[in-house]
Design an enzyme around this catalytic site. Structure first.
Site, PDB file in Angstrom:
ATOM      1  N   SER A 154       0.793  -1.241   0.000  1.00 16.03           N
ATOM      2  CA  SER A 154       0.000   0.000   0.000  1.00 16.03           C
ATOM      3  C   SER A 154       0.820   1.283   0.000  1.00 16.03           C
ATOM      4  O   SER A 154       0.260   2.360  -0.192  1.00 16.03           O
ATOM      5  CB  SER A 154      -0.918   0.017   1.211  1.00 16.03           C
ATOM      6  OG  SER A 154      -1.962  -0.903   0.995  1.00 16.03           O
ATOM      7  N   LYS A 171       0.300   3.304  -2.979  1.00 13.22           N
ATOM      8  CA  LYS A 171      -0.922   4.087  -3.204  1.00 13.22           C
ATOM      9  C   LYS A 171      -0.648   5.588  -3.190  1.00 13.22           C
ATOM     10  O   LYS A 171      -1.216   6.354  -3.977  1.00 13.22           O
ATOM     11  CB  LYS A 171      -1.962   3.766  -2.122  1.00 13.22           C
ATOM     12  CG  LYS A 171      -2.489   2.330  -2.164  1.00 13.22           C
ATOM     13  CD  LYS A 171      -3.282   2.019  -0.908  1.00 13.22           C
ATOM     14  CE  LYS A 171      -3.878   0.618  -0.920  1.00 13.22           C
ATOM     15  NZ  LYS A 171      -4.490   0.265   0.369  1.00 13.22           N
ATOM     16  N   TYR A 198      -3.265  -2.980 -10.368  1.00 12.00           N
ATOM     17  CA  TYR A 198      -3.132  -2.655  -8.937  1.00 12.00           C
ATOM     18  C   TYR A 198      -2.344  -3.742  -8.196  1.00 12.00           C
ATOM     19  O   TYR A 198      -1.456  -3.441  -7.390  1.00 12.00           O
ATOM     20  CB  TYR A 198      -4.534  -2.461  -8.339  1.00 12.00           C
ATOM     21  CG  TYR A 198      -4.560  -2.409  -6.828  1.00 12.00           C
ATOM     22  CD1 TYR A 198      -4.165  -1.260  -6.144  1.00 12.00           C
ATOM     23  CD2 TYR A 198      -4.968  -3.510  -6.089  1.00 12.00           C
ATOM     24  CE1 TYR A 198      -4.171  -1.224  -4.750  1.00 12.00           C
ATOM     25  CE2 TYR A 198      -4.985  -3.482  -4.705  1.00 12.00           C
ATOM     26  CZ  TYR A 198      -4.586  -2.342  -4.041  1.00 12.00           C
ATOM     27  OH  TYR A 198      -4.587  -2.306  -2.673  1.00 12.00           O
ATOM     28  N   TYR A 248      -4.346   4.260   7.915  1.00 11.88           N
ATOM     29  CA  TYR A 248      -5.663   3.632   8.066  1.00 11.88           C
ATOM     30  C   TYR A 248      -6.376   4.165   9.298  1.00 11.88           C
ATOM     31  O   TYR A 248      -6.310   5.363   9.584  1.00 11.88           O
ATOM     32  CB  TYR A 248      -5.533   2.106   8.097  1.00 11.88           C
ATOM     33  CG  TYR A 248      -4.733   1.567   6.952  1.00 11.88           C
ATOM     34  CD1 TYR A 248      -5.127   1.817   5.649  1.00 11.88           C
ATOM     35  CD2 TYR A 248      -3.575   0.833   7.147  1.00 11.88           C
ATOM     36  CE1 TYR A 248      -4.410   1.340   4.575  1.00 11.88           C
ATOM     37  CE2 TYR A 248      -2.843   0.354   6.076  1.00 11.88           C
ATOM     38  CZ  TYR A 248      -3.265   0.614   4.803  1.00 11.88           C
ATOM     39  OH  TYR A 248      -2.556   0.149   3.745  1.00 11.88           O
ATOM     40  N   VAL A 279       1.211  -3.718   3.839  1.00 15.64           N
ATOM     41  CA  VAL A 279       1.157  -5.007   4.549  1.00 15.64           C
ATOM     42  C   VAL A 279       2.408  -5.873   4.340  1.00 15.64           C
ATOM     43  O   VAL A 279       2.558  -6.896   4.996  1.00 15.64           O
ATOM     44  CB  VAL A 279      -0.092  -5.846   4.191  1.00 15.64           C
ATOM     45  CG1 VAL A 279      -1.339  -5.284   4.802  1.00 15.64           C
ATOM     46  CG2 VAL A 279      -0.230  -6.041   2.699  1.00 15.64           C
TER      47      VAL A 279
END
Ligand code: GLN
Length: 407
Positions: A68, A71, A192, A244, A262
């Site tokens: 992530s 992103k 992705y 998050y 992760v």
């Protein structure tokens, strides 16, 4: 790379040892089967300054998948491509307070932000490309420009995620049903998965962070990767949404824009100063690297990196005020003249006893020792000059290097 005797490297090594000795329970991610093979003991940190110095400690050459963390950087690429208005029409900038893989859409059908999966999938769909291949090729080039070296994809991890990625496909479908996503779901989701499987080490993510810290310029290559406004916008979203449903806690305790993955990596940014990369695979309950969080918390406290600490400012922009015979007052300024410095000069000139004395007929602003000035500072000083002239005083600017422009 500086040798291990370097004092900065030594302090990073010490922080790793301190955190390793503490108890930070975590579990290596296994919902993507290939990720469960990561070594739970691997632990590394790298820091890259905007001036191009890099420091590293621990397993800093161990490669892991970016997950992530990608992103944030893909978001930066699409902001540069389409502009902030077009992008925020499809994906918001509000923290969701939810898990990374939550069904997270606002009342306009947009994913809450680009740093949860739903938003990241929409962001990836905004990368131009007629196929998953084309889209991914563009992402790989862009993220490699951020890292300053050619990144490659761990195809085994990408395939493992694709084989178990139905939740992300479902999020993509939902985004398509709300209109946030207009491209074919499979093309977008496969790009992705491969974006998440790009392989990096902590120095790569530190340099990626330093590129955002440095207004979009990669300190390793000197290349401008994104415009300054895009670097700023990306950092804003990282500050509010990067960790998050622990983003608020993170901003409170650590105070740096950051993004976790992760795979166990976290990138954190001290704007204008450093990019920092940490890696340790065991994750806490919300999916952030447990030791990584502890390491950055320690660094922020020990090295004073919290964004909202009281800013240290140089003593005063005024080096000296000399009252000379014949009604002349010379104000000598120094250092960087930004708005805050110019405000002090404006106040001093408007109310100071030397400049407001009846005997003063001439004010000389000597900026020979000023290194640079912002436009807003120059404008403020121009107003001060106009005011002094209205009062019938002469104003003279001594600016041998042309750092300032007060007409
Ligand atoms: N590729 C992972 C996923 O979409 C990324 C999640 C993460 O790093 N938090 O599930």
């Amino acid at each position: 790379m500086p040798h291990p005797g370097n004092p900065v490297t030594r302090s990073l090594t010490r922080v790793l040892a301190d955190v390793r000795a503490q108890d930070h329970p975590g579990r290596v991610a296994d919902y993507i089967p290939e990720l469960s093979r990561a070594d739970p003991e691997a632990f590394a940190i790298s820091a890259a300054s905007v001036s191009g110095h890099t420091y590293a400690a621990g397993d800093s050459t161990t490669l892991f998948t970016i997950q992530s963390i990608s992103k944030a950087f893909v978001y930066a690429l699409v902001l540069s491509e389409h502009g902030a208005d077009a992008v925020t029409a499809r994906v918001g900038v509000e923290p969701s307070g939810e898990a990374f893989n939550a069904v997270s859409f606002d009342d306009r059908g947009r994913p809450h932000n680009p740093l949860v999966n739903a938003g990241a999938i929409v962001t990836t769909s905004l990368v131009p490309g007629a196929s998953a291949e084309e889209r991914f090729a563009r992402i790989r080039r862009g993220l490699s420009a951020f890292a300053g070296r050619d990144l490659d994809c761990d195809e085994t991890v990408a395939a493992s995620e694709s084989a178990t990625g139905d939740r992300n496909r479902a999020l993509a479908m939902l985004a398509r049903s709300s209109g946030a996503l207009t491209e074919p779901v499979d093309d977008v989701v496969e790009a992705y998965f491969r974006q998440c499987a790009l392989r990096v080490d902590t120095t790569d993510i530190a340099v990626m962070g330093a590129t955002l810290a440095g207004d979009g310029i990669n300190p390793r290559t000197g290349e401008r990767v994104v415009p300054p406004a895009v670097a700023r916008d990306t950092l804003s979203v990282m500050a509010s949404c990067g960790m998050y449903d622990r983003s608020g806690q993170w901003l409170f305790e650590v105070g740096m824009p950051a993004k976790s993955g992760v795979g166990g990596g976290i990138v954190a940014v001290a704007p204008g100063e450093y990019g920092i990369g940490v890696f340790s695979p065991p994750l806490d309950a919300v999916g952030n690297s447990a030791r990584g969080v502890a390491t950055l918390r320690t660094l922020s406290q020990e090295f004073g990196l919290h964004l909202f600490r009281h800013p240290e400012r140089p003593a005063s922009p005024v080096q000296a005020i000399d009252v000379e015979p014949g009604g002349t007052v010379v104000i000598r300024l120094r250092g960087m003249l930004d708005f805050v410095a110019a405000e002090q000069v404006a106040h001093l000139t408007a109310y100071g006893p030397e400049t407001t004395a009846d005997a003063t007929t001439r004010v000389v602003l000597d900026v020979s020792a000023v290194t640079a000035s912002t436009r807003v500072a120059a404008r403020l000083l121009a107003d001060v000059a106009a005011e002094l002239r209205l009062q019938g005083r002469d104003i003279v600017l001594v600016d041998p290097d042309g750092v300032i422009d007060i007409a």
